[in-house]
Scaffold this motif. Sequence first.
Motif, PDB file in Angstrom:
ATOM      1  N   PHE A   1       0.836  -1.204   0.000  1.00 16.72           N
ATOM      2  CA  PHE A   1       0.000   0.000   0.000  1.00 16.72           C
ATOM      3  C   PHE A   1       0.868   1.251   0.000  1.00 16.72           C
ATOM      4  O   PHE A   1       1.993   1.235   0.505  1.00 16.72           O
ATOM      5  CB  PHE A   1      -0.890   0.043   1.244  1.00 16.72           C
ATOM      6  CG  PHE A   1      -2.065  -0.894   1.226  1.00 16.72           C
ATOM      7  CD1 PHE A   1      -3.252  -0.527   0.609  1.00 16.72           C
ATOM      8  CD2 PHE A   1      -1.984  -2.130   1.845  1.00 16.72           C
ATOM      9  CE1 PHE A   1      -4.343  -1.381   0.607  1.00 16.72           C
ATOM     10  CE2 PHE A   1      -3.073  -2.995   1.853  1.00 16.72           C
ATOM     11  CZ  PHE A   1      -4.257  -2.621   1.233  1.00 16.72           C
ATOM     12  N   SER A   2       0.327   2.342  -0.528  1.00 14.17           N
ATOM     13  CA  SER A   2       0.952   3.644  -0.308  1.00 14.17           C
ATOM     14  C   SER A   2       0.690   4.048   1.137  1.00 14.17           C
ATOM     15  O   SER A   2      -0.144   3.460   1.827  1.00 14.17           O
ATOM     16  CB  SER A   2       0.380   4.694  -1.266  1.00 14.17           C
ATOM     17  OG  SER A   2      -1.018   4.862  -1.051  1.00 14.17           O
ATOM     18  N   ALA A   3       1.396   5.078   1.615  1.00  9.66           N
ATOM     19  CA  ALA A   3       1.286   5.468   3.020  1.00  9.66           C
ATOM     20  C   ALA A   3      -0.125   5.888   3.394  1.00  9.66           C
ATOM     21  O   ALA A   3      -0.567   5.667   4.526  1.00  9.66           O
ATOM     22  CB  ALA A   3       2.273   6.600   3.318  1.00  9.66           C
ATOM     23  N   ASP A   4      -0.867   6.499   2.465  1.00  9.28           N
ATOM     24  CA  ASP A   4      -2.227   6.936   2.762  1.00  9.28           C
ATOM     25  C   ASP A   4      -3.271   5.895   2.387  1.00  9.28           C
ATOM     26  O   ASP A   4      -4.473   6.150   2.487  1.00  9.28           O
ATOM     27  CB  ASP A   4      -2.534   8.259   2.050  1.00  9.28           C
ATOM     28  CG  ASP A   4      -2.393   8.154   0.535  1.00  9.28           C
ATOM     29  OD1 ASP A   4      -2.128   7.037   0.044  1.00  9.28           O
ATOM     30  OD2 ASP A   4      -2.530   9.182  -0.148  1.00  9.28           O
ATOM     31  N   ALA A   5      -2.828   4.721   1.933  1.00 10.77           N
ATOM     32  CA  ALA A   5      -3.704   3.600   1.567  1.00 10.77           C
ATOM     33  C   ALA A   5      -4.651   3.941   0.426  1.00 10.77           C
ATOM     34  O   ALA A   5      -5.693   3.313   0.273  1.00 10.77           O
ATOM     35  CB  ALA A   5      -4.497   3.115   2.784  1.00 10.77           C
ATOM     36  N   GLN A   6      -4.296   4.912  -0.400  1.00 16.09           N
ATOM     37  CA  GLN A   6      -5.096   5.243  -1.567  1.00 16.09           C
ATOM     38  C   GLN A   6      -4.651   4.482  -2.814  1.00 16.09           C
ATOM     39  O   GLN A   6      -5.346   4.469  -3.826  1.00 16.09           O
ATOM     40  CB  GLN A   6      -5.023   6.753  -1.838  1.00 16.09           C
ATOM     41  CG  GLN A   6      -5.617   7.605  -0.745  1.00 16.09           C
ATOM     42  CD  GLN A   6      -7.080   7.291  -0.513  1.00 16.09           C
ATOM     43  OE1 GLN A   6      -7.898   7.317  -1.429  1.00 16.09           O
ATOM     44  NE2 GLN A   6      -7.418   6.972   0.733  1.00 16.09           N
ATOM     45  N   PHE A   7      -3.471   3.857  -2.735  1.00 18.21           N
ATOM     46  CA  PHE A   7      -2.935   3.103  -3.863  1.00 18.21           C
ATOM     47  C   PHE A   7      -2.368   1.777  -3.360  1.00 18.21           C
ATOM     48  O   PHE A   7      -1.933   1.661  -2.221  1.00 18.21           O
ATOM     49  CB  PHE A   7      -1.836   3.895  -4.587  1.00 18.21           C
ATOM     50  CG  PHE A   7      -2.322   5.179  -5.212  1.00 18.21           C
ATOM     51  CD1 PHE A   7      -2.754   5.198  -6.529  1.00 18.21           C
ATOM     52  CD2 PHE A   7      -2.354   6.357  -4.477  1.00 18.21           C
ATOM     53  CE1 PHE A   7      -3.215   6.372  -7.105  1.00 18.21           C
ATOM     54  CE2 PHE A   7      -2.816   7.532  -5.039  1.00 18.21           C
ATOM     55  CZ  PHE A   7      -3.248   7.546  -6.360  1.00 18.21           C
ATOM     56  N   LEU A   8      -2.371   0.784  -4.258  1.00 15.43           N
ATOM     57  CA  LEU A   8      -1.849  -0.539  -3.948  1.00 15.43           C
ATOM     58  C   LEU A   8      -1.070  -1.032  -5.156  1.00 15.43           C
ATOM     59  O   LEU A   8      -1.585  -1.020  -6.278  1.00 15.43           O
ATOM     60  CB  LEU A   8      -2.999  -1.505  -3.635  1.00 15.43           C
ATOM     61  CG  LEU A   8      -2.637  -2.986  -3.447  1.00 15.43           C
ATOM     62  CD1 LEU A   8      -1.847  -3.178  -2.160  1.00 15.43           C
ATOM     63  CD2 LEU A   8      -3.908  -3.850  -3.442  1.00 15.43           C
ATOM     64  N   CYS A   9       0.176  -1.445  -4.941  1.00 18.68           N
ATOM     65  CA  CYS A   9       0.973  -1.962  -6.057  1.00 18.68           C
ATOM     66  C   CYS A   9       1.182  -3.463  -5.885  1.00 18.68           C
ATOM     67  O   CYS A   9       1.192  -3.990  -4.770  1.00 18.68           O
ATOM     68  CB  CYS A   9       2.313  -1.239  -6.172  1.00 18.68           C
ATOM     69  SG  CYS A   9       3.421  -1.420  -4.766  1.00 18.68           S
ATOM     70  N   ALA A  10       1.343  -4.136  -7.031  1.00 25.13           N
ATOM     71  CA  ALA A  10       1.520  -5.591  -7.050  1.00 25.13           C
ATOM     72  C   ALA A  10       2.581  -5.946  -8.069  1.00 25.13           C
ATOM     73  O   ALA A  10       2.529  -5.501  -9.216  1.00 25.13           O
ATOM     74  CB  ALA A  10       0.207  -6.275  -7.392  1.00 25.13           C
ATOM     75  N   SER A  11       3.554  -6.762  -7.649  1.00 23.77           N
ATOM     76  CA  SER A  11       4.590  -7.239  -8.567  1.00 23.77           C
ATOM     77  C   SER A  11       4.522  -8.754  -8.643  1.00 23.77           C
ATOM     78  O   SER A  11       4.021  -9.423  -7.733  1.00 23.77           O
ATOM     79  CB  SER A  11       5.983  -6.785  -8.116  1.00 23.77           C
ATOM     80  OG  SER A  11       6.328  -7.380  -6.875  1.00 23.77           O
ATOM     81  N   SER A  12       5.034  -9.304  -9.738  1.00 23.57           N
ATOM     82  CA  SER A  12       4.950 -10.745  -9.967  1.00 23.57           C
ATOM     83  C   SER A  12       6.176 -11.205 -10.739  1.00 23.57           C
ATOM     84  O   SER A  12       7.156 -10.470 -10.876  1.00 23.57           O
ATOM     85  CB  SER A  12       3.675 -11.074 -10.753  1.00 23.57           C
ATOM     86  OG  SER A  12       3.757 -10.519 -12.062  1.00 23.57           O
ATOM     87  N   ASN A  13       6.104 -12.436 -11.242  1.00 19.48           N
ATOM     88  CA  ASN A  13       7.218 -12.958 -12.025  1.00 19.48           C
ATOM     89  C   ASN A  13       7.103 -12.566 -13.502  1.00 19.48           C
ATOM     90  O   ASN A  13       7.818 -13.087 -14.349  1.00 19.48           O
ATOM     91  CB  ASN A  13       7.281 -14.480 -11.901  1.00 19.48           C
ATOM     92  CG  ASN A  13       6.004 -15.153 -12.383  1.00 19.48           C
ATOM     93  OD1 ASN A  13       4.941 -14.539 -12.450  1.00 19.48           O
ATOM     94  ND2 ASN A  13       6.098 -16.427 -12.728  1.00 19.48           N
ATOM     95  N   THR A  14       6.195 -11.644 -13.819  1.00 24.51           N
ATOM     96  CA  THR A  14       6.083 -11.135 -15.177  1.00 24.51           C
ATOM     97  C   THR A  14       6.823  -9.807 -15.290  1.00 24.51           C
ATOM     98  O   THR A  14       7.395  -9.316 -14.318  1.00 24.51           O
ATOM     99  CB  THR A  14       4.616 -10.928 -15.582  1.00 24.51           C
ATOM    100  OG1 THR A  14       4.082  -9.813 -14.847  1.00 24.51           O
ATOM    101  CG2 THR A  14       3.794 -12.164 -15.279  1.00 24.51           C
ATOM    102  N   GLU A  15       6.752  -9.184 -16.463  1.00 24.62           N
ATOM    103  CA  GLU A  15       7.456  -7.931 -16.698  1.00 24.62           C
ATOM    104  C   GLU A  15       6.645  -6.707 -16.279  1.00 24.62           C
ATOM    105  O   GLU A  15       7.111  -5.574 -16.422  1.00 24.62           O
ATOM    106  CB  GLU A  15       7.819  -7.813 -18.182  1.00 24.62           C
ATOM    107  CG  GLU A  15       6.643  -7.599 -19.118  1.00 24.62           C
ATOM    108  CD  GLU A  15       5.871  -8.862 -19.441  1.00 24.62           C
ATOM    109  OE1 GLU A  15       4.951  -8.802 -20.284  1.00 24.62           O
ATOM    110  OE2 GLU A  15       6.194  -9.935 -18.865  1.00 24.62           O
ATOM    111  N   THR A  16       5.437  -6.909 -15.740  1.00 22.13           N
ATOM    112  CA  THR A  16       4.560  -5.783 -15.412  1.00 22.13           C
ATOM    113  C   THR A  16       4.317  -5.651 -13.916  1.00 22.13           C
ATOM    114  O   THR A  16       4.019  -6.641 -13.239  1.00 22.13           O
ATOM    115  CB  THR A  16       3.200  -5.940 -16.129  1.00 22.13           C
ATOM    116  OG1 THR A  16       3.412  -6.145 -17.528  1.00 22.13           O
ATOM    117  CG2 THR A  16       2.350  -4.695 -15.937  1.00 22.13           C
ATOM    118  N   VAL A  17       4.439  -4.416 -13.408  1.00 26.80           N
ATOM    119  CA  VAL A  17       4.033  -4.077 -12.047  1.00 26.80           C
ATOM    120  C   VAL A  17       2.770  -3.234 -12.156  1.00 26.80           C
ATOM    121  O   VAL A  17       2.721  -2.276 -12.942  1.00 26.80           O
ATOM    122  CB  VAL A  17       5.126  -3.294 -11.297  1.00 26.80           C
ATOM    123  CG1 VAL A  17       4.643  -2.898  -9.899  1.00 26.80           C
ATOM    124  CG2 VAL A  17       6.399  -4.120 -11.196  1.00 26.80           C
TER     125      VAL A  17
END
Length: 429
Positions: free
Chosen positions: A223-239
């Motif tokens: 999460f971002s610090a304000d919990a307004q965004f969430l990022c996800a990474s994987s074994n692919t080339e896209t985050v």
Amino acid sequence: LCSASLSPLCSLSVGTKAGYRLFSVTAVDKMDCIHEGVECPDVYIVERLFSSSLVVVVSLSMPRRMNVYHFKKGTEICNYSYSNNILSVRLNRQRLVVCLEESIYIHNIKDMKLLKTLLNTPSNPSGLCALSVNHSNSYLAYPGNPTIGEIIVYDANNLSAVTLIQAHDSPLAALTFNASGTKLASASEKGTVIRVFTIPEGQKLFEFRRGMKRYVSISSLSFSADAQFLCASSNTETVHIFKLEQHSPSREEESPTWSAYVGKMFTAASTYLPTQVSDMMHQDRAFATVRLNMFGLKNICALTTIQKLPRLLVASSDGHLYIYNVDPQDGGECVLVQKHRCVLFEAHFATRVTDSPRQATSLHFASSLTLPSLFPGYSEDGGAQKGEVIPEHEFAEGPVCLDDENEFPPVGNQRRDWSSRRRSRRAHL
């Protein structure tokens, strides 16, 4: 060698063949190595308590032993040995949690004493678990079932079960809390859908679709610090970066567009379609994305603020830290602004969910807990049973004094970083 943990406070911890390294990112073009530990080689778990001087280390040479160091003083605070290999460690200002395949140990971080042993937890070979960084809202999450995506949520402060969340149809792959411990994000081994739940209630807030074409292995959520965004990474080339916002129907009525009209048609049609199809139509897509120049490598991600601008940090198993600009207003494709080398590439270097001592290809995360009468893995003993903790510990002589209280994160101030800069970012650019 085996591990890397990335903090939204711009702190990076890396395990190597020689030991471990701690980095601090103070500017986009500046990453400093603030400490290099050589106390033990082949470190596959290294966790630092925010930006303090306390660091927890586990080595492949002694995978059942956890060492706690005060790296600024160059001293060992204590060490614990367990009956099986340590798969993950999580900590905040109140608790230190050690996860084994079928048990979890909760320590008081002030004196490192064992407070609770959760025995016979559902099989968790990757050590998947998450601990809220907010010590006053100290929730622990871990898998409640080895075959489906159940999440057990446990109160690590009061040592009591909270709830059981039916999150996914497939086994869990990733878990993370927001900074305040009021939201929990999860992903399954399929990696196509990411869900966000309220804590402690366990109600679903958001559902995001990462993709439909292929199953992927989600390696990190943040999460971002304000919990307004969430990022996800994987074994692919896209985050992927998702925006946590409730869509307001009133806006569409005020300014009707073709897309809004089509959207209403789909919404109406979804009531007549099978549940799986209807759910897919209501899932939000990524707000912003990053295209990495790699595929199939483990990596971890974090959303933070550097030099007053929103950034995405990606630490990859190729031994590099990548820094991207993020447009919190319009999203879209993120721009790479800097690349730092953490270590020389090593074949065994991995990411935060570290490589297992038993199985070098497995990912490590962990999650929650449940009510004693309803869920497995609950122990009332409050300590060691059946030799689960081998009595070979060197305990801390007294309360752990780090002499750097100001180094802990100002959670209250951090939470407003992203939201307060959304409208001003273009001016800075």
